[in-house]
Design an enzyme around this catalytic site. Structure first.
Site, short mmCIF file in Angstrom:
data_model
loop_
_atom_site.label_atom_id
_atom_site.label_comp_id
_atom_site.label_asym_id
_atom_site.label_seq_id
_atom_site.Cartn_x
_atom_site.Cartn_y
_atom_site.Cartn_z
N ASP A 160 -41.49 45.00 -19.04
CA ASP A 160 -41.21 43.65 -19.72
C ASP A 160 -41.28 42.07 -18.44
OD1 ASP A 160 -41.96 41.37 -21.64
OD2 ASP A 160 -39.82 41.44 -21.49
N ASP A 219 -39.66 38.30 -19.34
CA ASP A 219 -38.85 37.71 -19.91
C ASP A 219 -37.77 38.66 -20.79
OD1 ASP A 219 -37.23 34.99 -20.51
OD2 ASP A 219 -39.49 34.13 -20.77
N ASP A 233 -37.07 44.75 -23.48
CA ASP A 233 -36.07 43.59 -24.21
C ASP A 233 -36.12 43.60 -25.56
OD1 ASP A 233 -36.22 40.30 -24.47
OD2 ASP A 233 -37.92 41.12 -23.77
#
Length: 248
Positions: free
Chosen positions: A27, A29, A181
């Protein structure tokens, strides 16, 4: 940013564990970079434009495509020309408001050194990804899976399925590591059949744990390449989260 404090429910003190993988899907950000201050400014400005509080948008925007957020809050803006244009401005306007996640650069450099397969699978658009990588001087993968690549964004697994295909590893999903995240991203990776490591950067430990990744770490400084042979990368995962019930 999420809370990573040690508490009565467990601790980040698992002994080092070595695991082998054929490829890696990152991923963007919250996993490679943290652009939280920029995102707050961005959505505050967009909120003023569409007549919705930035705080309302921010409660549900992280880990989701902007076009999906706008489909709900401002359908008239939910088109790729608008979304790509507004996201292209983010790194240009707020370039000083983003930093790399600890350990991200060194992990990417190690994978590139060994020629290990990796790519980025993100809810951001291509102009956003390329802009941030350029601003921060981070490596650009050979392939990208971005918001425009799929019909449905995370938590739908389509983006990570496409990531596997980009690496030619669609038949080895269980031997590919997704690094994420957000709970939506973790679910996306798991449903694509991959192993998932969750970093506690943008969400609370409880939120990350509820998504049931295979490992939970504070950031990517806990993930290191320790070997590469015959197309297989060996990682060492240290200081992963251990729930209280699992501690001895």
């Amino acid at each position: 940013m999420g809370s990573v404090e040690q508490n009565s429910k467990g601790a980040f003190n698992a002994p080092p564990q070595r695991v082998e993988f054929h490829g890696f899907l990152f991923d963007m950000d919250g996993t490679i970079i943290d652009s939280t201050p920029a995102i707050i400014k961005h959505w505050t400005n967009i909120g003023e434009e569409i007549g919705v509080s930035g705080d309302v948008i921010l409660k549900t925007s992280h880990g989701r495509r902007s076009i999906d957020v706008l489909k709900i809050l401002a359908p008239e803006k939910a088109n790729w020309d608008y979304v790509r244009g507004m996201e292209a401005l983010l790194p240009k306007l707020y370039g000083d408001d983003a930093v790399e996640i600890p350990g991200a650069r060194s992990l990417l450099k190690s994978l590139i050194k060994e020629n290990a397969p990796w790519t980025i699978v993100t809810s951001g658009t291509e102009p956003l990804v390329e802009g941030w990588l350029g601003v921060l001087g981070l490596p650009q993968p050979k392939h990208l899976v971005t918001a425009e690549s799929v019909i449905n964004g995370k938590p739908d697994p389509a983006c990570y399925v496409m990531g596997l295909e980009k690496l030619g590893l669609q038949d080895l999903a269980k031997e590919v590591l997704v690094l994420e995240d957000s709970p939506a991203g973790i679910k996306s990776g798991k449903d694509a059949g991959c192993k998932v490591i969750g970093v506690v950067t943008s969400h609370t430990l409880e939120q990350v744990a509820a998504a049931e990744p295979d490992w939970i770490v504070k950031d990517l400084s806990s993930v290191k390449v320790v070997g590469y042979e015959n197309g297989v990368t060996t990682l060492e995962i240290s200081d992963a989260y251990v729930p209280a019930a699992s501690r001895t």
